[in-house]
Scaffold this motif. Structure first.
Motif, PDB file in Angstrom:
ATOM      1  N   TYR A  35     -23.903  47.326  28.731  1.00  0.00           N
ATOM      2  CA  TYR A  35     -24.780  47.574  27.842  1.00  0.00           C
ATOM      3  C   TYR A  35     -25.339  46.598  26.832  1.00  0.00           C
ATOM      4  CZ  TYR A  35     -23.315  52.560  28.998  1.00  0.00           C
ATOM      5  OH  TYR A  35     -23.123  53.691  29.338  1.00  0.00           O
ATOM      6  N   GLY A  40     -29.746  47.993  15.117  1.00  0.00           N
ATOM      7  CA  GLY A  40     -30.319  49.279  14.558  1.00  0.00           C
ATOM      8  C   GLY A  40     -30.320  50.348  15.325  1.00  0.00           C
ATOM      9  N   GLN A  41     -30.163  50.116  16.896  1.00  0.00           N
ATOM     10  CA  GLN A  41     -30.121  50.746  17.970  1.00  0.00           C
ATOM     11  C   GLN A  41     -28.847  51.039  18.430  1.00  0.00           C
ATOM     12  OE1 GLN A  41     -33.213  49.778  20.808  1.00  0.00           O
ATOM     13  NE2 GLN A  41     -34.575  49.088  18.902  1.00  0.00           N
ATOM     14  N   GLY A  42     -28.835  52.291  19.278  1.00  0.00           N
ATOM     15  CA  GLY A  42     -27.643  52.536  20.168  1.00  0.00           C
ATOM     16  C   GLY A  42     -27.625  51.611  21.509  1.00  0.00           C
ATOM     17  N   PRO A  43     -26.389  51.530  22.021  1.00  0.00           N
ATOM     18  CA  PRO A  43     -26.436  50.816  23.321  1.00  0.00           C
ATOM     19  C   PRO A  43     -27.210  51.324  24.274  1.00  0.00           C
ATOM     20  CG  PRO A  43     -24.225  51.209  22.428  1.00  0.00           C
ATOM     21  CD  PRO A  43     -25.080  52.105  21.610  1.00  0.00           C
ATOM     22  N   PHE A  45     -28.104  51.036  28.404  1.00  0.00           N
ATOM     23  CA  PHE A  45     -27.410  50.970  29.806  1.00  0.00           C
ATOM     24  C   PHE A  45     -28.056  49.827  30.503  1.00  0.00           C
ATOM     25  CE2 PHE A  45     -25.235  52.051  33.394  1.00  0.00           C
ATOM     26  CZ  PHE A  45     -26.118  52.045  34.469  1.00  0.00           C
ATOM     27  N   TRP A  98     -18.376  57.562  37.099  1.00  0.00           N
ATOM     28  CA  TRP A  98     -19.726  57.761  36.629  1.00  0.00           C
ATOM     29  C   TRP A  98     -19.917  56.886  35.190  1.00  0.00           C
ATOM     30  CZ3 TRP A  98     -16.612  61.987  37.483  1.00  0.00           C
ATOM     31  CH2 TRP A  98     -16.798  62.740  38.544  1.00  0.00           C
ATOM     32  N   THR A 100     -18.668  57.305  32.330  1.00  0.00           N
ATOM     33  CA  THR A 100     -18.662  57.877  31.053  1.00  0.00           C
ATOM     34  C   THR A 100     -17.108  58.066  30.399  1.00  0.00           C
ATOM     35  OG1 THR A 100     -18.510  60.317  32.335  1.00  0.00           O
ATOM     36  CG2 THR A 100     -20.450  59.453  31.693  1.00  0.00           C
TER      37      THR A 100
ATOM     38  N   LEU B  34     -21.566  63.082  24.904  1.00  0.00           N
ATOM     39  CA  LEU B  34     -20.485  62.431  24.262  1.00  0.00           C
ATOM     40  C   LEU B  34     -20.861  62.170  22.813  1.00  0.00           C
ATOM     41  CD1 LEU B  34     -21.214  61.234  27.440  1.00  0.00           C
ATOM     42  CD2 LEU B  34     -19.049  60.681  27.246  1.00  0.00           C
ATOM     43  N   TYR B  36     -19.214  59.010  20.370  1.00  0.00           N
ATOM     44  CA  TYR B  36     -18.528  57.802  20.215  1.00  0.00           C
ATOM     45  C   TYR B  36     -18.440  57.309  18.794  1.00  0.00           C
ATOM     46  CZ  TYR B  36     -18.566  56.756  25.255  1.00  0.00           C
ATOM     47  OH  TYR B  36     -18.499  56.830  26.622  1.00  0.00           O
ATOM     48  N   PHE B  89     -21.771  57.471  17.338  1.00  0.00           N
ATOM     49  CA  PHE B  89     -22.935  57.565  18.405  1.00  0.00           C
ATOM     50  C   PHE B  89     -23.035  58.741  19.028  1.00  0.00           C
ATOM     51  CE2 PHE B  89     -24.844  53.513  17.710  1.00  0.00           C
ATOM     52  CZ  PHE B  89     -23.773  52.487  17.309  1.00  0.00           C
ATOM     53  N   SER B  93     -25.977  62.156  29.304  1.00  0.00           N
ATOM     54  CA  SER B  93     -26.438  61.874  30.643  1.00  0.00           C
ATOM     55  C   SER B  93     -26.818  62.872  31.433  1.00  0.00           C
ATOM     56  CB  SER B  93     -25.179  61.002  31.290  1.00  0.00           C
ATOM     57  OG  SER B  93     -24.078  61.941  31.415  1.00  0.00           O
ATOM     58  N   ASP B 100     -25.664  56.655  33.641  1.00  0.00           N
ATOM     59  CA  ASP B 100     -26.860  55.961  32.728  1.00  0.00           C
ATOM     60  C   ASP B 100     -26.819  56.809  31.585  1.00  0.00           C
ATOM     61  OD1 ASP B 100     -30.604  55.563  32.699  1.00  0.00           O
ATOM     62  OD2 ASP B 100     -29.065  55.099  31.125  1.00  0.00           O
ATOM     63  N   MET B 101     -25.891  56.569  30.467  1.00  0.00           N
ATOM     64  CA  MET B 101     -25.666  57.260  29.496  1.00  0.00           C
ATOM     65  C   MET B 101     -26.759  56.568  28.486  1.00  0.00           C
ATOM     66  SD  MET B 101     -21.653  57.655  28.320  1.00  0.00           S
ATOM     67  CE  MET B 101     -21.360  56.061  28.463  1.00  0.00           C
ATOM     68  N   PHE B 103     -28.036  56.644  24.318  1.00  0.00           N
ATOM     69  CA  PHE B 103     -27.227  56.872  23.298  1.00  0.00           C
ATOM     70  C   PHE B 103     -28.467  56.863  22.028  1.00  0.00           C
ATOM     71  CE2 PHE B 103     -22.811  55.428  23.560  1.00  0.00           C
ATOM     72  CZ  PHE B 103     -22.732  55.127  24.825  1.00  0.00           C
ATOM     73  N   GLY B 104     -27.862  57.666  20.975  1.00  0.00           N
ATOM     74  CA  GLY B 104     -28.688  57.635  19.848  1.00  0.00           C
ATOM     75  C   GLY B 104     -28.385  56.103  19.111  1.00  0.00           C
ATOM     76  N   ALA B 105     -29.378  56.299  17.871  1.00  0.00           N
ATOM     77  CA  ALA B 105     -29.068  54.939  17.169  1.00  0.00           C
ATOM     78  C   ALA B 105     -27.862  54.798  16.177  1.00  0.00           C
ATOM     79  CB  ALA B 105     -30.056  54.776  16.212  1.00  0.00           C
TER      80      ALA B 105
END
Lengths: 113, 113
Positions: A35, A40-43, A45, A98, A100, B34, B36, B89, B93, B100-101, B103-105
């Motif tokens: 990732y 300021g952002q999430g990961p 993929f 997967w 996850t 999910l 995290y 977070f 998916s 391909d997860m 993510f939010g910020a």
């Protein structure tokens, strides 16, 4: 038990160079995902590998490539680095196919100057 | 195109009270969600998940609620503890592409003693 380990922890490269980031998953985990996380952002993929095969690819240019080795460790390669590639690169390992419910490493902080 | 949104960048609660973290998504194909948790200088850690066939999943002090019609999920932490202070977070998916997860910020939770 060791968690997900990534190397190096920090890296500074100049534009146009190539970089290789490394990841060792948790023992017994066969899935490794990569990732990119910008401030300021999430990961976001990039890739997922399971049993040495690519299982998924995110919306990244062909300059990004990866592979998984027989011991399930993985490398992420980025060619022709751009300033915009500066980010935290996270590796995650998972017991499932997967990727996850993953366990993340501390990341490699890449700075492109 | 941000398909997973966490609209509150930060949340502060008193120890012992309930923490409610919210997440909205736009892609109706998402069917696995999910949460995290991330401490400073560490990678994200898987906390709890829920599939779209459920509307609630509980694990100790942590409960995730899913409202599919509203495309909304929330994480409840009861009672909140100072050690829960971290960035949370939300990720989602789709079954067909669940490596391909998205993510939010993230939401930074601070639990005050």
């Amino acid at each position: 038990d060791a968690g997900v380990t990534q190397s190096p922890t920090h890296l500074i490269k100049t534009r146009g160079q190539h970089v290789t980031l490394r990841c060792s998953p948790i023992s017994g985990h066969k899935s490794v995902s990569w990732y990119q996380q910008v401030l300021g952002q999430g990961p976001q993929f990039i890739f997922q590998y399971y049993e040495k095969e690519e299982r998924g690819r995110g919306n990244f240019p062909d300059r990004f490539s990866a592979r998984q080795f027989p011991n399930y460790s993985s490398e992420l390669n980025v060619n022709a680095l751009l300033l915009g590639d500066s980010a935290l690169y996270l590796c995650a390992s998972s017991h499932n196919a997967w990727g996850t419910e993953a366990f993340f490493g501390q990341g490699t902080r890449l700075t492109v100057v | 195109d941000q398909q997973v949104k966490q609209n509150s960048p930060s949340l502060s609660v008193q120890e012992g009270r309930i923490s409610i973290l919210n997440c909205d998504y736009t892609n109706s194909m998402f069917d696995y969600f999910l949460w995290y948790k991330k401490y400073p200088a560490e990678g994200p850690t898987f906390l709890i998940s829920i599939s779209s066939i459920k509307d609630k999943n509980e694990d100790g002090r942590f409960t995730v609620f899913l409202n599919k019609s509203a495309k909304h999920l929330s994480l409840h932490i009861v009672p909140s503890q100072p050690g829960d202070s971290a960035v949370y977070f939300c990720a989602a998916s789709a079954w067909e592409d669940n490596n391909d997860m998205r993510f939010g910020a993230g939401t930074r939770l601070t639990v005050k003693p």
